[in-house]
Scaffold this motif. Structure first.
Motif, PDB file in Angstrom:
ATOM      1  N   MET A 134       0.850  -1.212   0.044  1.00  0.00           N
ATOM      2  CA  MET A 134       0.043  -0.050   0.034  1.00  0.00           C
ATOM      3  C   MET A 134       0.980   0.962   0.153  1.00  0.00           C
ATOM      4  SD  MET A 134      -2.897  -1.658   0.207  1.00  0.00           S
ATOM      5  CE  MET A 134      -4.154  -0.555   0.380  1.00  0.00           C
ATOM      6  N   LEU A 135       0.611   1.946  -0.908  1.00  0.00           N
ATOM      7  CA  LEU A 135       1.660   3.383  -1.216  1.00  0.00           C
ATOM      8  C   LEU A 135       0.779   4.580  -0.956  1.00  0.00           C
ATOM      9  CD1 LEU A 135       4.678   3.854  -1.815  1.00  0.00           C
ATOM     10  CD2 LEU A 135       4.005   3.879  -4.464  1.00  0.00           C
ATOM     11  N   GLU A 136       1.024   5.495  -0.162  1.00  0.00           N
ATOM     12  CA  GLU A 136       0.356   6.478   0.034  1.00  0.00           C
ATOM     13  C   GLU A 136       1.047   7.636   0.030  1.00  0.00           C
ATOM     14  OE1 GLU A 136      -3.506   6.345   3.145  1.00  0.00           O
ATOM     15  OE2 GLU A 136      -1.506   6.828   4.089  1.00  0.00           O
ATOM     16  N   PRO A 137       1.477   8.281  -1.309  1.00  0.00           N
ATOM     17  CA  PRO A 137       2.475   9.295  -1.501  1.00  0.00           C
ATOM     18  C   PRO A 137       1.922  10.864  -0.967  1.00  0.00           C
ATOM     19  CG  PRO A 137       1.882   8.158  -3.503  1.00  0.00           C
ATOM     20  CD  PRO A 137       0.787   7.938  -2.435  1.00  0.00           C
ATOM     21  N   LEU A 138       0.479  10.824  -0.317  1.00  0.00           N
ATOM     22  CA  LEU A 138       0.035  12.246  -0.018  1.00  0.00           C
ATOM     23  C   LEU A 138      -1.251  11.828   0.861  1.00  0.00           C
ATOM     24  CD1 LEU A 138      -1.604  14.340  -2.717  1.00  0.00           C
ATOM     25  CD2 LEU A 138      -1.483  11.810  -2.659  1.00  0.00           C
ATOM     26  N   PHE A 139      -1.313  12.634   1.781  1.00  0.00           N
ATOM     27  CA  PHE A 139      -2.722  12.678   2.574  1.00  0.00           C
ATOM     28  C   PHE A 139      -3.802  13.575   1.980  1.00  0.00           C
ATOM     29  CE2 PHE A 139       0.082  11.187   6.185  1.00  0.00           C
ATOM     30  CZ  PHE A 139      -0.277  10.188   6.223  1.00  0.00           C
ATOM     31  N   ARG A 140      -3.381  14.512   1.440  1.00  0.00           N
ATOM     32  CA  ARG A 140      -4.306  15.832   0.924  1.00  0.00           C
ATOM     33  C   ARG A 140      -5.329  14.966  -0.113  1.00  0.00           C
ATOM     34  NH1 ARG A 140      -5.031  20.716   1.425  1.00  0.00           N
ATOM     35  NH2 ARG A 140      -2.827  21.291   2.303  1.00  0.00           N
ATOM     36  N   CYS A 141      -6.593  15.413   0.165  1.00  0.00           N
ATOM     37  CA  CYS A 141      -7.679  15.153  -0.721  1.00  0.00           C
ATOM     38  C   CYS A 141      -8.760  16.228  -1.097  1.00  0.00           C
ATOM     39  CB  CYS A 141      -8.394  14.074  -0.149  1.00  0.00           C
ATOM     40  SG  CYS A 141      -9.644  13.343  -1.084  1.00  0.00           S
ATOM     41  N   ASN A 142      -9.233  15.709  -2.359  1.00  0.00           N
ATOM     42  CA  ASN A 142     -10.345  17.209  -2.716  1.00  0.00           C
ATOM     43  C   ASN A 142     -11.770  16.565  -2.626  1.00  0.00           C
ATOM     44  OD1 ASN A 142     -10.533  14.936  -4.325  1.00  0.00           O
ATOM     45  ND2 ASN A 142     -10.137  15.891  -6.412  1.00  0.00           N
ATOM     46  N   LEU A 143     -11.968  15.914  -1.429  1.00  0.00           N
ATOM     47  CA  LEU A 143     -12.930  15.634  -0.993  1.00  0.00           C
ATOM     48  C   LEU A 143     -12.937  15.398   0.600  1.00  0.00           C
ATOM     49  CD1 LEU A 143     -14.598  12.714  -3.161  1.00  0.00           C
ATOM     50  CD2 LEU A 143     -15.603  15.128  -2.781  1.00  0.00           C
ATOM     51  N   ALA A 144     -14.080  15.491   1.507  1.00  0.00           N
ATOM     52  CA  ALA A 144     -13.762  15.610   2.850  1.00  0.00           C
ATOM     53  C   ALA A 144     -15.154  14.496   3.377  1.00  0.00           C
ATOM     54  CB  ALA A 144     -14.167  16.862   3.585  1.00  0.00           C
ATOM     55  N   CYS A 145     -14.914  13.111   3.029  1.00  0.00           N
ATOM     56  CA  CYS A 145     -16.026  12.130   3.271  1.00  0.00           C
ATOM     57  C   CYS A 145     -15.969  12.126   4.768  1.00  0.00           C
ATOM     58  CB  CYS A 145     -15.478  10.860   2.652  1.00  0.00           C
ATOM     59  SG  CYS A 145     -14.960  11.077   1.001  1.00  0.00           S
ATOM     60  N   ALA A 146     -17.191  11.770   5.276  1.00  0.00           N
ATOM     61  CA  ALA A 146     -17.718  11.891   6.876  1.00  0.00           C
ATOM     62  C   ALA A 146     -17.032  10.376   7.366  1.00  0.00           C
ATOM     63  CB  ALA A 146     -19.157  11.550   7.036  1.00  0.00           C
ATOM     64  N   GLY A 147     -16.879   9.399   6.669  1.00  0.00           N
ATOM     65  CA  GLY A 147     -16.323   8.437   7.363  1.00  0.00           C
ATOM     66  C   GLY A 147     -14.742   8.103   7.041  1.00  0.00           C
ATOM     67  N   CYS A 148     -14.062   9.075   6.793  1.00  0.00           N
ATOM     68  CA  CYS A 148     -12.591   8.986   6.335  1.00  0.00           C
ATOM     69  C   CYS A 148     -11.712   9.445   7.499  1.00  0.00           C
ATOM     70  CB  CYS A 148     -12.344   9.638   5.100  1.00  0.00           C
ATOM     71  SG  CYS A 148     -10.451   9.637   4.638  1.00  0.00           S
ATOM     72  N   GLY A 149     -10.883   8.630   7.850  1.00  0.00           N
ATOM     73  CA  GLY A 149      -9.889   9.386   8.893  1.00  0.00           C
ATOM     74  C   GLY A 149      -8.510   9.574   8.567  1.00  0.00           C
ATOM     75  N   LYS A 150      -8.418   9.763   7.162  1.00  0.00           N
ATOM     76  CA  LYS A 150      -6.927   9.886   6.408  1.00  0.00           C
ATOM     77  C   LYS A 150      -6.565  11.248   6.302  1.00  0.00           C
ATOM     78  CE  LYS A 150      -5.497   5.728   5.628  1.00  0.00           C
ATOM     79  NZ  LYS A 150      -4.311   5.062   5.953  1.00  0.00           N
ATOM     80  N   ILE A 151      -7.496  12.388   6.545  1.00  0.00           N
ATOM     81  CA  ILE A 151      -7.180  13.858   6.099  1.00  0.00           C
ATOM     82  C   ILE A 151      -6.896  14.651   7.250  1.00  0.00           C
ATOM     83  CG2 ILE A 151      -7.850  13.262   3.657  1.00  0.00           C
ATOM     84  CD1 ILE A 151     -10.627  14.546   4.280  1.00  0.00           C
ATOM     85  N   ASP A 152      -7.324  14.034   8.396  1.00  0.00           N
ATOM     86  CA  ASP A 152      -7.433  14.858   9.705  1.00  0.00           C
ATOM     87  C   ASP A 152      -6.129  15.265  10.201  1.00  0.00           C
ATOM     88  OD1 ASP A 152      -8.336  16.247  11.592  1.00  0.00           O
ATOM     89  OD2 ASP A 152      -8.806  14.399  12.992  1.00  0.00           O
ATOM     90  N   TYR A 153      -5.133  16.275   9.153  1.00  0.00           N
ATOM     91  CA  TYR A 153      -4.073  16.911   9.660  1.00  0.00           C
ATOM     92  C   TYR A 153      -3.795  18.211   9.335  1.00  0.00           C
ATOM     93  CZ  TYR A 153      -2.330  11.813   9.689  1.00  0.00           C
ATOM     94  OH  TYR A 153      -2.340  10.402   9.661  1.00  0.00           O
ATOM     95  N   PRO A 154      -2.927  18.739  10.054  1.00  0.00           N
ATOM     96  CA  PRO A 154      -2.727  20.270   9.794  1.00  0.00           C
ATOM     97  C   PRO A 154      -2.293  20.357   8.363  1.00  0.00           C
ATOM     98  CG  PRO A 154      -1.284  19.515  11.733  1.00  0.00           C
ATOM     99  CD  PRO A 154      -2.137  18.280  11.205  1.00  0.00           C
ATOM    100  N   ALA A 155      -2.413  21.611   7.678  1.00  0.00           N
ATOM    101  CA  ALA A 155      -2.008  21.662   6.472  1.00  0.00           C
ATOM    102  C   ALA A 155      -0.421  21.423   6.299  1.00  0.00           C
ATOM    103  CB  ALA A 155      -2.196  23.144   6.036  1.00  0.00           C
ATOM    104  N   ALA A 156       0.435  21.699   7.186  1.00  0.00           N
ATOM    105  CA  ALA A 156       1.684  21.282   6.899  1.00  0.00           C
ATOM    106  C   ALA A 156       1.929  19.999   6.350  1.00  0.00           C
ATOM    107  CB  ALA A 156       2.814  21.818   7.788  1.00  0.00           C
ATOM    108  N   ILE A 157       1.199  19.073   7.140  1.00  0.00           N
ATOM    109  CA  ILE A 157       1.327  17.518   6.813  1.00  0.00           C
ATOM    110  C   ILE A 157       0.571  17.216   5.420  1.00  0.00           C
ATOM    111  CG2 ILE A 157       0.563  15.279   7.733  1.00  0.00           C
ATOM    112  CD1 ILE A 157       1.322  16.338  10.662  1.00  0.00           C
ATOM    113  N   LEU A 158      -0.582  17.892   5.265  1.00  0.00           N
ATOM    114  CA  LEU A 158      -0.996  17.555   4.037  1.00  0.00           C
ATOM    115  C   LEU A 158      -0.605  17.936   2.893  1.00  0.00           C
ATOM    116  CD1 LEU A 158      -4.904  18.542   5.178  1.00  0.00           C
ATOM    117  CD2 LEU A 158      -3.965  16.373   4.720  1.00  0.00           C
TER     118      LEU A 158
END
Length: 371
Positions: A3-27
């Protein structure tokens, strides 16, 4: 599978997702092309799933995919498809490459899941264009509490009619940071839901990209334990412990991840956070190993489909599971400190006096130290 995850930033904010809850510097962090290729070399897995965040936001993603395909790796590029039509020309059809489009059911189900209207229609349009261009393409369908088996079955009929090459499905994992905590399925509800869906699918020849024994597990017919090391994750922080879904620490190398992680501390029955998990990232590896041990069993399930009428396999006891530990805030603090330490210092502003031979006065001009 890697599983390769080259970035956390997304263009959606799904209610069931726990992958994007980071400060902007990390995103804003990205794995480089070389880091992605090095992760492949370390893990040596034949199949790679590139996820996120939204991978198509990564400007170097086409180069990453070309590099992996050149090594004859089977690559699934996961996407919500909002950018797929725009980015499609940067990729080429290949037997080693497949789009994996996120669709959590029909129009109403999916748009509700991703918390934005119109996403389903854009994804379907992109799917049809990709198939017309000759790409391999599967869908990734995550189901939550309240899903109607008849609607899900009709949706599977619909995507098969679109010509997709396969369906990957699973219950949503209960991310501790997900905004919506009310609609995650427990294990008993998961088993009943998938039994009801598979019963409706008898004889319909739905194509899945998953092991028949994993589907049999979803329907409550296998008492599998999790294999968290079966699908290791490399992301912007390093090698995530213990699995793609649960981040409680990071290793600097694949070898360190494998050798030093206390694998027996995790999984249903071992750890509170894993109590309701039945997701492919942990259990499909178990199903594959079972298929090697019992080839006659997988042949039977592949031929007749998951059992939907007989009593379910006994559930794993939770009596001895260790309590959950909550370390997200500490990890974010550590990563922010690391980012700050790596950030180059700004050059000081100094005043440089420039004089012209004929000038009677000199004007101060602001410049950087580099000037």
């Amino acid at each position: 599978m890697l599983m390769l995850e080259p970035l956390f930033r997304c263009n959606l904010a799904c209610a069931g997702c726990g992958k994007i809850d980071y400060p902007a510097a990390i995103l804003n962090q990205r794995m480089t092309v070389q880091e992605c290729l090095d992760a492949d070399a370390e893990a040596g897995a034949p199949v790679i799933a590139v996820a996120g965040g939204e991978p198509l936001l990564h400007k170097e993603m086409p180069e990453i995919i070309r590099g992996l395909i050149a090594r004859k790796k089977y690559v699934y590029l996961c996407t919500n498809a909002l950018l797929l039509e725009k980015k499609m020309d940067e990729y080429e059809p290949s037997p080693f490459f497949s789009w994996d489009v996120h669709l959590d059911g029909d129009k109403s189900m999916h748009d509700s899941s991703v918390c934005q209207d119109g996403v389903y229609e854009r994804a379907v349009a992109a799917i049809k264009k990709a198939k017309a261009r000759g790409f391999r393409l599967s869908i990734n369908c995550t189901l939550f509490d309240g899903a109607d088996p008849k609607r899900v079955a009709s949706f599977f009929d619909e995507v098969m009619a679109m010509g997709v090459d396969g369906i990957m499905t699973a219950p949503g994992y209960a991310y501790e940071r997900a905004p919506d905590q009310e609609h995650f399925l427990n294990r008993q509800k998961t088993k009943q839901l998938f039994r009801d869906i598979f019963r409706l699918g008898k004889g319909k020849k739905w194509r899945f990209t998953q092991s028949p024994l994993f589907l049999n597990f979803l329907a409550g017919n296998e008492q599998y334990h999790c294999t968290p090391w079966g699908k290791p994750l490399r992301n912007v922080f390093g090698w995530q412990r213990p699995c793609y879904l649960l981040g409680e620490g990071y290793a600097k190398s694949f070898k360190e991840l494998m050798d030093d992680t206390k694998w027996d501390d995790y999984g249903t029955g071992n750890y509170e956070k894993c109590a309701d998990c039945m997701v492919h990232s942990g259990y499909e590896s178990t199903a594959v190993m079972d298929a090697v041990r019992r080839p006659w069993h997988i042949a039977k399930v592949a031929l007749f489909g998951p059992e939907t009428e007989k009593p379910m396999a006994p559930e794993i006891s939770l009596a001895n599971q260790r309590p959950a530990q909550y370390v997200f805030a500490q990890q974010v603090e550590e990563q922010m400190a690391d980012i700050a330490a790596r950030k180059p210092a700004k050059a000081p502003r100094v005043k440089v006096i420039r004089t012209e031979a004929k000038a009677e006065t000199a004007e101060p001009v602001e410049a950087t130290a580099a000037d």
